[in-house]
Design a protein around this motif. Sequence first.
Motif, PDB file in Angstrom:
ATOM      1  N   GLU A 151      -0.357   6.487  12.795  1.00 17.32           N
ATOM      2  CA  GLU A 151      -0.068   5.456  11.809  1.00 17.32           C
ATOM      3  C   GLU A 151       1.428   5.474  11.512  1.00 17.32           C
ATOM      4  OE1 GLU A 151      -1.364   5.965   7.816  1.00 17.32           O
ATOM      5  OE2 GLU A 151      -1.062   8.132   7.823  1.00 17.32           O
ATOM      6  N   GLN A 203       0.839  -1.189   0.000  1.00 12.82           N
ATOM      7  CA  GLN A 203       0.000   0.000   0.000  1.00 12.82           C
ATOM      8  C   GLN A 203       0.881   1.249   0.000  1.00 12.82           C
ATOM      9  OE1 GLN A 203      -3.977  -1.248   2.314  1.00 12.82           O
ATOM     10  NE2 GLN A 203      -2.245  -1.012   3.679  1.00 12.82           N
ATOM     11  N   LEU A 240      -4.824   1.396  -1.719  1.00 12.43           N
ATOM     12  CA  LEU A 240      -5.268   0.797  -0.469  1.00 12.43           C
ATOM     13  C   LEU A 240      -5.907  -0.544  -0.785  1.00 12.43           C
ATOM     14  CD1 LEU A 240      -5.357   1.822   2.532  1.00 12.43           C
ATOM     15  CD2 LEU A 240      -7.758   2.394   2.108  1.00 12.43           C
ATOM     16  N   ASP A 270      -6.250  12.909   2.011  1.00 13.51           N
ATOM     17  CA  ASP A 270      -5.735  11.837   1.158  1.00 13.51           C
ATOM     18  C   ASP A 270      -6.390  11.777  -0.210  1.00 13.51           C
ATOM     19  OD1 ASP A 270      -3.745  10.680   2.840  1.00 13.51           O
ATOM     20  OD2 ASP A 270      -5.327   9.814   4.077  1.00 13.51           O
ATOM     21  N   HIS A 301      -8.218  -3.881  -0.506  1.00 15.37           N
ATOM     22  CA  HIS A 301      -9.625  -4.068  -0.154  1.00 15.37           C
ATOM     23  C   HIS A 301      -9.748  -4.463   1.319  1.00 15.37           C
ATOM     24  CE1 HIS A 301     -13.847  -4.985  -0.683  1.00 15.37           C
ATOM     25  NE2 HIS A 301     -13.657  -6.163  -0.109  1.00 15.37           N
ATOM     26  N   GLN A 304      -9.086  -2.500   3.792  1.00 18.55           N
ATOM     27  CA  GLN A 304      -8.298  -1.588   4.602  1.00 18.55           C
ATOM     28  C   GLN A 304      -8.920  -0.190   4.515  1.00 18.55           C
ATOM     29  OE1 GLN A 304      -5.489  -2.636   6.452  1.00 18.55           O
ATOM     30  NE2 GLN A 304      -6.360  -4.608   5.847  1.00 18.55           N
ATOM     31  N   ARG A 305      -8.625   0.630   5.480  1.00 19.14           N
ATOM     32  CA  ARG A 305      -9.143   1.993   5.453  1.00 19.14           C
ATOM     33  C   ARG A 305      -8.020   2.974   5.724  1.00 19.14           C
ATOM     34  NH1 ARG A 305      -9.889   4.652  10.220  1.00 19.14           N
ATOM     35  NH2 ARG A 305      -9.709   3.470  12.166  1.00 19.14           N
ATOM     36  N   LEU A 306      -8.221   4.180   5.275  1.00 19.87           N
ATOM     37  CA  LEU A 306      -7.263   5.245   5.530  1.00 19.87           C
ATOM     38  C   LEU A 306      -7.321   5.636   7.001  1.00 19.87           C
ATOM     39  CD1 LEU A 306      -7.981   7.461   2.418  1.00 19.87           C
ATOM     40  CD2 LEU A 306      -5.925   6.100   2.802  1.00 19.87           C
ATOM     41  N   SER A 307      -6.191   6.042   7.533  1.00 25.20           N
ATOM     42  CA  SER A 307      -6.201   6.578   8.883  1.00 25.20           C
ATOM     43  C   SER A 307      -6.944   7.901   8.886  1.00 25.20           C
ATOM     44  CB  SER A 307      -4.774   6.773   9.402  1.00 25.20           C
ATOM     45  OG  SER A 307      -4.108   7.740   8.622  1.00 25.20           O
ATOM     46  N   GLN A 308      -7.559   8.224   9.989  1.00 20.91           N
ATOM     47  CA  GLN A 308      -8.315   9.450  10.138  1.00 20.91           C
ATOM     48  C   GLN A 308      -7.536  10.426  11.023  1.00 20.91           C
ATOM     49  OE1 GLN A 308     -11.281   9.797   8.379  1.00 20.91           O
ATOM     50  NE2 GLN A 308     -10.563   7.839   7.552  1.00 20.91           N
ATOM     51  N   THR A 322      -4.144   7.342  -3.704  1.00 21.25           N
ATOM     52  CA  THR A 322      -3.931   6.371  -2.638  1.00 21.25           C
ATOM     53  C   THR A 322      -4.162   4.950  -3.144  1.00 21.25           C
ATOM     54  OG1 THR A 322      -4.613   7.963  -0.955  1.00 21.25           O
ATOM     55  CG2 THR A 322      -4.652   5.652  -0.334  1.00 21.25           C
TER      56      THR A 322
END
Length: 288
Positions: free
Chosen positions: A240, A150, A227, A269, A229, A231-235, A225
């Motif tokens: 991270e 990623q 990424l 992002d 499947h 997974q999610r982006l950090s908020q 980005t």
Amino acid sequence: MRYILGMLLGIALASLPVGSEAGNVRAMRKQVESTLLVSGRIVIAPDGTVKDYKLDDTRALGAPLEQFLDATIRHWRFQPVVLDGVAVTAEAPMRIRLVAHPQDDGGMQVRIAATWFGEEDDGRPATDFPRQDRINPPIYPREAQMLGAQGIVYLIASIGRDGKVQQVDVERVNLRTLGTEQQMAALRRQFADASLRAARTWTFLPPTTGKEAGLDHWLVRVPVTFLMHGQRLSQPGEWESYIPDPTVRDLPWARERLRLAGSPEALPDSGVFPLTPSRFQLLNAPGS
């Protein structure tokens, strides 16, 4: 400024299979940065000082980092915001990228790596800026996908009056996957090439109002980005880990605008971010 943090910062990075090159990976681990994106709002007084600010979520900071940010932000000085020839009080959304590096004694060195101050509250219509029209995502590189790799690619593009991409190049490629130096270089090339192929097909909506509507081209920065499947982006508010791109890329055709725009590390992002001078010009260093 240095802090001892009583917790492990960041999430564990996915690691590639390396076999006999495990020592190389241990060496590359020193490049890993733990990072936290802090969001909030800032109010700038007519003289350019910080009148007030508010952070959205401070739970991941802890008291020492809250104090560090408070002292730093209140020390900031901005170019006064001028409206109709008069300096005014101005408010903006704010994002701050904190980066922590482990020290030999177990502590952490924390610095502000980047800042971003949004423009959506300045009263200008969206038609003053280049906007996305058709931006199809790139095809995930097959080898990177098989490895579960990623990352995020920051592209700089020149947009013509027909909305097509005249020129596009890679500013940097940050990874969220750890491997050997050779593996990570290969992943950066794969992500960069896939992003460039996609970007050459993109179209944008040029500005039709505002002082830049008459230009023959516009420069924008676009994060891409990759990424996996599920997974999610950090908020904002979540630590991270990632490996920043060690390559310094010089883009002569965009050099001056990039100098004024600063680092992309605090950007959201996704989105299209014009490389135009912001109303909110921070005059002193973000802090360390």
